[in-house]
Design a protein around this motif. Structure first.
Motif, PDB file in Angstrom:
ATOM      1  N   PRO A   3       0.814  -1.206   0.000  1.00 57.91           N
ATOM      2  CA  PRO A   3       0.000   0.000   0.000  1.00 57.91           C
ATOM      3  C   PRO A   3       0.853   1.263   0.000  1.00 57.91           C
ATOM      4  CG  PRO A   3      -0.904  -1.588   1.542  1.00 57.91           C
ATOM      5  CD  PRO A   3       0.413  -2.133   1.055  1.00 57.91           C
ATOM      6  N   ASP A  38       0.600   4.448  -2.463  1.00 57.22           N
ATOM      7  CA  ASP A  38       0.348   5.776  -1.930  1.00 57.22           C
ATOM      8  C   ASP A  38       1.183   6.851  -2.604  1.00 57.22           C
ATOM      9  OD1 ASP A  38      -1.374   4.568  -0.202  1.00 57.22           O
ATOM     10  OD2 ASP A  38      -0.011   4.616   1.517  1.00 57.22           O
ATOM     11  N   ARG A  60      -6.151   2.934  -4.861  1.00 57.63           N
ATOM     12  CA  ARG A  60      -5.501   3.146  -3.560  1.00 57.63           C
ATOM     13  C   ARG A  60      -4.885   4.535  -3.469  1.00 57.63           C
ATOM     14  NH1 ARG A  60      -2.446  -2.622  -3.381  1.00 57.63           N
ATOM     15  NH2 ARG A  60      -4.107  -3.824  -2.398  1.00 57.63           N
ATOM     16  N   PHE A  95      -6.032   7.506  -0.905  1.00 58.27           N
ATOM     17  CA  PHE A  95      -5.037   8.088  -0.006  1.00 58.27           C
ATOM     18  C   PHE A  95      -5.006   9.611  -0.170  1.00 58.27           C
ATOM     19  CE2 PHE A  95      -0.688   9.490   0.898  1.00 58.27           C
ATOM     20  CZ  PHE A  95      -0.534   9.015   2.187  1.00 58.27           C
ATOM     21  N   GLN A 136      -7.410   8.317   6.736  1.00 65.30           N
ATOM     22  CA  GLN A 136      -8.357   7.192   6.742  1.00 65.30           C
ATOM     23  C   GLN A 136      -7.644   5.950   6.218  1.00 65.30           C
ATOM     24  OE1 GLN A 136     -11.463   7.637   8.004  1.00 65.30           O
ATOM     25  NE2 GLN A 136     -11.009   9.801   8.283  1.00 65.30           N
ATOM     26  N   THR A 137      -8.016   4.800   6.717  1.00 67.68           N
ATOM     27  CA  THR A 137      -7.410   3.550   6.277  1.00 67.68           C
ATOM     28  C   THR A 137      -8.434   2.744   5.496  1.00 67.68           C
ATOM     29  OG1 THR A 137      -6.007   3.526   8.234  1.00 67.68           O
ATOM     30  CG2 THR A 137      -6.231   1.456   7.030  1.00 67.68           C
ATOM     31  N   GLU A 153      -8.541  -0.391   2.717  1.00 64.03           N
ATOM     32  CA  GLU A 153      -7.827  -1.431   1.990  1.00 64.03           C
ATOM     33  C   GLU A 153      -8.654  -1.832   0.772  1.00 64.03           C
ATOM     34  OE1 GLU A 153      -6.670  -4.661   4.524  1.00 64.03           O
ATOM     35  OE2 GLU A 153      -6.265  -3.280   6.178  1.00 64.03           O
ATOM     36  N   GLY A 196     -11.730  -1.715   5.994  1.00 63.62           N
ATOM     37  CA  GLY A 196     -10.984  -0.789   6.826  1.00 63.62           C
ATOM     38  C   GLY A 196     -11.896  -0.075   7.795  1.00 63.62           C
ATOM     39  N   ARG A 197     -11.295   0.774   8.601  1.00 60.95           N
ATOM     40  CA  ARG A 197     -12.040   1.544   9.603  1.00 60.95           C
ATOM     41  C   ARG A 197     -11.916   3.013   9.267  1.00 60.95           C
ATOM     42  NH1 ARG A 197     -12.790  -1.379  14.712  1.00 60.95           N
ATOM     43  NH2 ARG A 197     -12.242  -3.533  14.277  1.00 60.95           N
TER      44      ARG A 197
END
Length: 192
Positions: free
Chosen positions: A39, A43, A136, A140, A146-147, A149, A161-162
């Motif tokens: 990742p 990014d 991705r 980003f 924020q995360t 996937e 993700g959360r």
């Protein structure tokens, strides 16, 4: 000649022209990268450099975006390449140690690379999916902190993700729909 053929030829010529400079840049950047980019690599929004295969029979999985390409460099000369399902991906040798892979249709197939003696140099699982690296990088950029996937799944994408709020989740879903319309599975959770 059709427009799609001309586009393919143009993309192929661009890959051939950039392959040598990308390989030099990768050597200066510290050597080979994994077959599935991290990742963190996505990014940065950098251009995909060639994937290098080391001397191993089972090379793993290579993600190729639909209607895009990837160059594979092999550590020794090969004599033959074969694709399990040519409807999924085109594979064209560029040199005796590099291959051009173009994702034609969503799906998974295998690429087998052999040497002059018929010995297997590598077997690579080619996964043609939506532009996961591009998605991705965009998530980003648009949702800092924020995360999210992103993973391929059959003919779609899974987002997990959360996230801190429902608004961020809705934005992530809206962006993902641009990359894979109607093919998004949402496994994200709102924690705030």
């Amino acid at each position: 000649m059709s427009l799609s053929t001309l586009r393919w030829i143009g993309a192929f010529a661009a890959v051939v022209a950039l392959s040598a400079s990308d390989a030099r840049a990768q050597d200066q950047a510290g050597g080979p990268r994994s077959l599935i980019p991290s990742p963190a690599a996505a990014d940065t929004g950098t251009v995909r450099s060639p994937v290098r295969l080391r001397d191993q029979a089972r090379a793993g999985e290579l993600l190729v975006p639909l209607n895009k390409s990837q160059v594979i460099e092999v550590d020794r000369s090969f004599a033959e390449v074969s694709v399990g399902n040519p409807e999924i991906a085109d594979v064209v040798p560029l040199t005796r140690q590099s291959l051009y892979v173009f994702g034609k249709q969503l799906g998974t197939t295998s690429l087998t690379i052999t040497d002059n003696g018929g010995d297997v140099i590598a077997v690579v699982d080619l996964v043609v999916s939506y532009d996961i690296e591009g998605l991705r990088a965009k998530l980003f950029e648009l949702l800092p902190g924020q995360t999210v996937e992103v993973r391929p799944a059959s003919d779609g994408l899974i987002l997990s993700g959360r996230l801190s709020n429902a608004s961020s989740m809705q934005r992530a879903l809206a962006v993902a729909e641009r990359y894979a319309p109607g093919k998004i599975t949402n496994l994200m959770e709102v924690t705030g």
